[in-house]
Write a protein that holds these residues in place. Sequence first.
Motif, PDB file in Angstrom:
ATOM      1  N   LEU A  39       0.726  -1.094  -0.130  1.00  0.00           N
ATOM      2  CA  LEU A  39       0.000  -0.044   0.004  1.00  0.00           C
ATOM      3  C   LEU A  39       0.773   1.464   0.000  1.00  0.00           C
ATOM      4  CD1 LEU A  39      -2.577  -1.107   2.593  1.00  0.00           C
ATOM      5  CD2 LEU A  39      -3.058  -1.182   0.343  1.00  0.00           C
ATOM      6  N   ARG A  40       0.151   2.321  -0.262  1.00  0.00           N
ATOM      7  CA  ARG A  40       0.978   3.728  -0.194  1.00  0.00           C
ATOM      8  C   ARG A  40       1.314   4.155   1.057  1.00  0.00           C
ATOM      9  NH1 ARG A  40       1.466   7.163  -4.311  1.00  0.00           N
ATOM     10  NH2 ARG A  40      -0.215   6.120  -5.657  1.00  0.00           N
ATOM     11  N   ASN A  41       2.432   4.417   1.441  1.00  0.00           N
ATOM     12  CA  ASN A  41       3.043   4.855   2.633  1.00  0.00           C
ATOM     13  C   ASN A  41       2.564   6.267   2.822  1.00  0.00           C
ATOM     14  OD1 ASN A  41       4.882   5.999   4.810  1.00  0.00           O
ATOM     15  ND2 ASN A  41       5.809   3.971   4.547  1.00  0.00           N
ATOM     16  N   LEU A  93      -6.896   4.485   9.601  1.00  0.00           N
ATOM     17  CA  LEU A  93      -7.204   5.974   9.321  1.00  0.00           C
ATOM     18  C   LEU A  93      -5.955   6.652   8.688  1.00  0.00           C
ATOM     19  CD1 LEU A  93      -9.577   7.259  11.979  1.00  0.00           C
ATOM     20  CD2 LEU A  93     -10.103   6.683   9.846  1.00  0.00           C
ATOM     21  N   TYR A  94      -4.711   6.269   9.317  1.00  0.00           N
ATOM     22  CA  TYR A  94      -3.284   6.795   8.828  1.00  0.00           C
ATOM     23  C   TYR A  94      -3.379   6.579   7.165  1.00  0.00           C
ATOM     24  CZ  TYR A  94      -1.483   7.397  13.665  1.00  0.00           C
ATOM     25  OH  TYR A  94      -1.353   8.107  14.802  1.00  0.00           O
ATOM     26  N   LEU A  95      -3.625   5.790   6.850  1.00  0.00           N
ATOM     27  CA  LEU A  95      -3.573   5.184   5.299  1.00  0.00           C
ATOM     28  C   LEU A  95      -4.643   6.006   4.582  1.00  0.00           C
ATOM     29  CD1 LEU A  95      -1.533   3.211   6.723  1.00  0.00           C
ATOM     30  CD2 LEU A  95      -1.812   1.776   4.517  1.00  0.00           C
ATOM     31  N   ILE A  96      -5.886   5.897   5.106  1.00  0.00           N
ATOM     32  CA  ILE A  96      -6.970   6.665   4.408  1.00  0.00           C
ATOM     33  C   ILE A  96      -6.802   8.116   4.334  1.00  0.00           C
ATOM     34  CG2 ILE A  96      -9.594   6.911   4.810  1.00  0.00           C
ATOM     35  CD1 ILE A  96      -9.843   4.032   5.966  1.00  0.00           C
ATOM     36  N   MET A  97      -6.432   8.647   5.242  1.00  0.00           N
ATOM     37  CA  MET A  97      -6.233  10.130   5.457  1.00  0.00           C
ATOM     38  C   MET A  97      -5.691  10.812   4.106  1.00  0.00           C
ATOM     39  SD  MET A  97      -4.880  12.193   8.838  1.00  0.00           S
ATOM     40  CE  MET A  97      -3.680  11.286   8.995  1.00  0.00           C
ATOM     41  N   PRO A  98      -4.425  10.373   3.557  1.00  0.00           N
ATOM     42  CA  PRO A  98      -4.006  11.184   2.561  1.00  0.00           C
ATOM     43  C   PRO A  98      -4.970  11.107   1.318  1.00  0.00           C
ATOM     44  CG  PRO A  98      -2.501   9.582   3.147  1.00  0.00           C
ATOM     45  CD  PRO A  98      -3.643   9.254   4.113  1.00  0.00           C
ATOM     46  N   THR A 159      -8.888  16.609  12.314  1.00  0.00           N
ATOM     47  CA  THR A 159      -7.420  15.730  12.079  1.00  0.00           C
ATOM     48  C   THR A 159      -6.457  16.080  13.221  1.00  0.00           C
ATOM     49  OG1 THR A 159      -8.052  15.327   9.738  1.00  0.00           O
ATOM     50  CG2 THR A 159      -6.054  15.131  10.635  1.00  0.00           C
ATOM     51  N   MET A 160      -6.439  17.586  13.326  1.00  0.00           N
ATOM     52  CA  MET A 160      -5.364  18.033  14.238  1.00  0.00           C
ATOM     53  C   MET A 160      -5.702  17.523  15.521  1.00  0.00           C
ATOM     54  SD  MET A 160      -2.930  19.568  12.845  1.00  0.00           S
ATOM     55  CE  MET A 160      -2.902  18.249  11.679  1.00  0.00           C
ATOM     56  N   TYR A 215       3.782   8.324  10.518  1.00  0.00           N
ATOM     57  CA  TYR A 215       2.828   7.975   9.507  1.00  0.00           C
ATOM     58  C   TYR A 215       2.153   9.177   9.036  1.00  0.00           C
ATOM     59  CZ  TYR A 215       3.470   4.181  12.785  1.00  0.00           C
ATOM     60  OH  TYR A 215       3.936   2.926  13.574  1.00  0.00           O
ATOM     61  N   LEU A 216       2.718  10.119   8.991  1.00  0.00           N
ATOM     62  CA  LEU A 216       2.259  11.561   8.562  1.00  0.00           C
ATOM     63  C   LEU A 216       3.194  12.173   7.540  1.00  0.00           C
ATOM     64  CD1 LEU A 216       1.132  13.109  12.009  1.00  0.00           C
ATOM     65  CD2 LEU A 216      -0.052  11.853  10.488  1.00  0.00           C
ATOM     66  N   SER A 217       2.529  12.895   6.722  1.00  0.00           N
ATOM     67  CA  SER A 217       3.525  13.626   5.646  1.00  0.00           C
ATOM     68  C   SER A 217       4.310  14.974   6.089  1.00  0.00           C
ATOM     69  CB  SER A 217       2.624  14.261   4.370  1.00  0.00           C
ATOM     70  OG  SER A 217       1.434  15.131   5.049  1.00  0.00           O
ATOM     71  N   ASP A 218       5.093  15.362   5.608  1.00  0.00           N
ATOM     72  CA  ASP A 218       5.993  16.502   6.151  1.00  0.00           C
ATOM     73  C   ASP A 218       5.039  17.670   6.926  1.00  0.00           C
ATOM     74  OD1 ASP A 218       8.216  15.081   6.122  1.00  0.00           O
ATOM     75  OD2 ASP A 218       8.865  16.113   4.312  1.00  0.00           O
ATOM     76  N   ASP A 219       4.037  17.985   5.693  1.00  0.00           N
ATOM     77  CA  ASP A 219       2.999  19.009   6.023  1.00  0.00           C
ATOM     78  C   ASP A 219       2.323  18.733   7.242  1.00  0.00           C
ATOM     79  OD1 ASP A 219       3.884  20.491   3.818  1.00  0.00           O
ATOM     80  OD2 ASP A 219       2.631  19.612   2.394  1.00  0.00           O
ATOM     81  N   LEU A 220       1.479  17.578   7.360  1.00  0.00           N
ATOM     82  CA  LEU A 220       0.859  17.416   8.407  1.00  0.00           C
ATOM     83  C   LEU A 220       1.727  17.375   9.815  1.00  0.00           C
ATOM     84  CD1 LEU A 220      -1.824  14.316   7.593  1.00  0.00           C
ATOM     85  CD2 LEU A 220      -2.044  16.740   8.268  1.00  0.00           C
ATOM     86  N   SER A 221       3.003  16.969   9.614  1.00  0.00           N
ATOM     87  CA  SER A 221       3.823  16.761  10.966  1.00  0.00           C
ATOM     88  C   SER A 221       4.004  18.242  11.410  1.00  0.00           C
ATOM     89  CB  SER A 221       5.089  16.206  10.594  1.00  0.00           C
ATOM     90  OG  SER A 221       5.883  15.920  11.496  1.00  0.00           O
ATOM     91  N   LYS A 222       4.278  19.024  10.314  1.00  0.00           N
ATOM     92  CA  LYS A 222       4.584  20.556  10.729  1.00  0.00           C
ATOM     93  C   LYS A 222       3.370  21.100  11.509  1.00  0.00           C
ATOM     94  CE  LYS A 222       8.347  21.217   7.563  1.00  0.00           C
ATOM     95  NZ  LYS A 222       8.961  22.129   6.700  1.00  0.00           N
ATOM     96  N   ALA A 223       2.302  20.840  10.732  1.00  0.00           N
ATOM     97  CA  ALA A 223       0.797  21.424  11.237  1.00  0.00           C
ATOM     98  C   ALA A 223       0.420  20.935  12.817  1.00  0.00           C
ATOM     99  CB  ALA A 223      -0.240  21.256  10.213  1.00  0.00           C
TER     100      ALA A 223
END
Length: 280
Positions: A39-41, A93-98, A159-160, A215-223
């Motif tokens: 699956l897509r990481n 949910l981590y994989l569904i979220m993107p 999400t936050m 389990y998050l993208s860079d943008d989500l991690s910074k947010a």
Amino acid sequence: MATKKKRTPNVQNNSWVVIAADSSIDSQKHDSEPAFVRLRNPSTDATSLYMLSSGDVQLFEVKAFEEDFHSWFVGQTVQRDGRLLFVTPMDPLYLIMPYLIKSGKEGKFQPVDQVVVDEEFPACSRLLRCTRSLASLHHIAEEKKVGKQRFHQYSHEKTMNWLKKKVERTVGVLKGRNISVGERVKSTTYIRVKSESDYHDEDYLRYAHGLISEYLSDDLSKALLKHLQLPELTSPKETEPPSKPPKKMTAAQKSLAKADKTGMKTMSSFFSPKAKAEKR
């Protein structure tokens, strides 16, 4: 005359050595067997290996421990893939979220089965069969009902808040298990070099944020970092003192630098051992 032994043919073996809980491979309640899927990481957007339990009820993360020149003896065969796989439960949910984030840019509510679609990873639709998936979508999306059908749209605010709760629960586990965190810990051995009272809540928050960010993208991690009200750490280069300015040259040094050094020997050449003469 001695006969030469025939070598056994090189048969490709697709089995792995896996450490998993019995519940993850239990197939008595369902017709289908547990399956490894690609699956897509959600963090790297690349391919990663996961496992779905029988009936696709639960998602599991697959981590590999790998060493060079390592193989397994399985029965009468040698397994060339010497990796040791660890299977642990993971929130789907981590994989569904993107996929929800991507569809949310269109600004409209959509059926989730039309959102979680990926030509490169067709198995992603199986994530919606997991028990926690549809029941937990309200944590990361707004929901509308039209008759018996449900429509969803990604919600950044929800999400936050959901991720913040994940971080806080992780902090509770770290403290409960007395796990050392912070810059004062040697990461290779997790040796505590300070007493528990010397650790601050920020140390635990940062450590937990780092774990969730896997389990998050860079943008989500910074947010999420901003949502936790944690300032970004400056890089070591920014905190290093400025390099010393070059020393000023004297008039004699300047004149020597301009002089023609052809045929001149360096000072070290006078102290190096002389080469021994070859004997004829």
